[in-house]
Structure formats: C-alpha cells, structure tokens
Design an enzyme around this catalytic site. Structure first.
Site: not given
Ligand code: UDP
Ligand code: MG
Length: 136
Positions: A118, A12, A115, A52, A129
């Site tokens: 992805h 990212k 974070n 997303y 994806e």
């Molecule tokens: N995210 C965020 N705030 C939140 C939860 C998620 O900004 O409270 C962002 C974060 O970058 C995350 C992405 O949205 O990686 C997608 O969320 P998901 O729950 O799918 O998490 P992941 O699969 O990336 O662990």
């Molecule tokens: Mg996710």
C-alpha cells in the site's frame, strides 16, 4: 528545489507471508527512501475499516478489510524528495497485471487484491495515514 515528504507504506499480508519483508525494504532503500518509522503488527478488521474508509461504498470493501487484517503487516513511514509520488511510481499500478516492469507490484503482486504493498495517494492522505498508525 528539494521537497522532502513522508508517505505511508504497508507491506501487506500476502508479502509478509512469503517472507518478502526484507527484500521489499531493500528496494525502498535502494531507491533513496529512508525508513524513518516501522512496525510489524496485525490489525483488527474494525481498524482496517477505518483505514480504508474512502472505499466503504466499493463492492470490494468487505474483502479488502478482511484481507488487510488477515495476518501480520509491516507499516512504514518512508521519507524522500517527493516521496508520495515516487512511492506510487515504485509500487506500480493497483492491478499487478497492469504494473510496469521494475515495480514492486509487477515483481511480487499476485492479484488486484493481493498486490503486496500500500502507498498513500496524496500528501494530505499521507499525513492522515501516518497519524493513524503512528500517533505520538
Ligand atoms: N482493490 C481490490 N479490488 C479492486 C480495487 C482495489 O481488491 O477492484 C484493493 C487493492 O488491494 C487496492 C486497495 O483495494 O490496493 C485499495 O484500492 P485503491 O484503488 O486505493 O488502490 P491503490 O491505491 O492501493 O493502488
Ligand atoms: Mg489507494
């Protein structure tokens, strides 16, 4: 029995900006992943909104899409036995604060939104994806 899978990984903007691209790729390779496709790109916010889409009703959706399109990203297809799950394990929890020692998000993640990586969350989503970024 082997179960070779492919999964989509994204380095990212926060990680690309800190020049962590090569370090993170080394972690994947050292953990037995082959990087079978890769490209460095910057996407439009409208594309992030499609990528997303599952999160479109979430309060963080707008910021998430603005963020993913805010700078260059590295998109990769990773291949390995049980790649989808193994990559999720290697990435660690969504919130770096909750991520286990030795995971990419523990090591590099700044916050729940920044974070660093992805990874697809299922084999079906991995296919969607991968196709989104690497249409043949
Ligand atoms: N995210 C965020 N705030 C939140 C939860 C998620 O900004 O409270 C962002 C974060 O970058 C995350 C992405 O949205 O990686 C997608 O969320 P998901 O729950 O799918 O998490 P992941 O699969 O990336 O662990
Ligand atoms: Mg996710």
């Amino acid at each position: 029995m082997s179960n070779i899978e492919q999964t989509l990984s994204i380095i990212k903007p926060d990680a690309v900006e800190r020049n962590l691209e090569n370090e993170i790729k080394e972690i994947f390779k050292n953990n037995g992943f082959s990087i079978v496709k890769e490209k460095k790109i910057q996407i439009e916010k409208s594309e992030a909104e499609i990528f997303y889409k599952v999160h479109e009703t979430k309060p963080f959706f707008n910021e998430l899409c603005a963020y993913l399109s805010s700078g260059p990203i590295v998109v990769m297809v990773l291949e390995k036995d049980n790649a989808v799950l193994r990559n999720r394990e290697l990435m660690g929890a969504t919130n770096p604060k909750d991520a286990e020692e030795g995971t990419i998000r523990k090591k590099y993640g700044i916050s729940i939104d920044k974070n660093s990586v992805h990874g697809s969350d299922s084999v079906d989503n991995a296919k969607i994806e991968i196709n989104f970024f690497f249409k043949d």
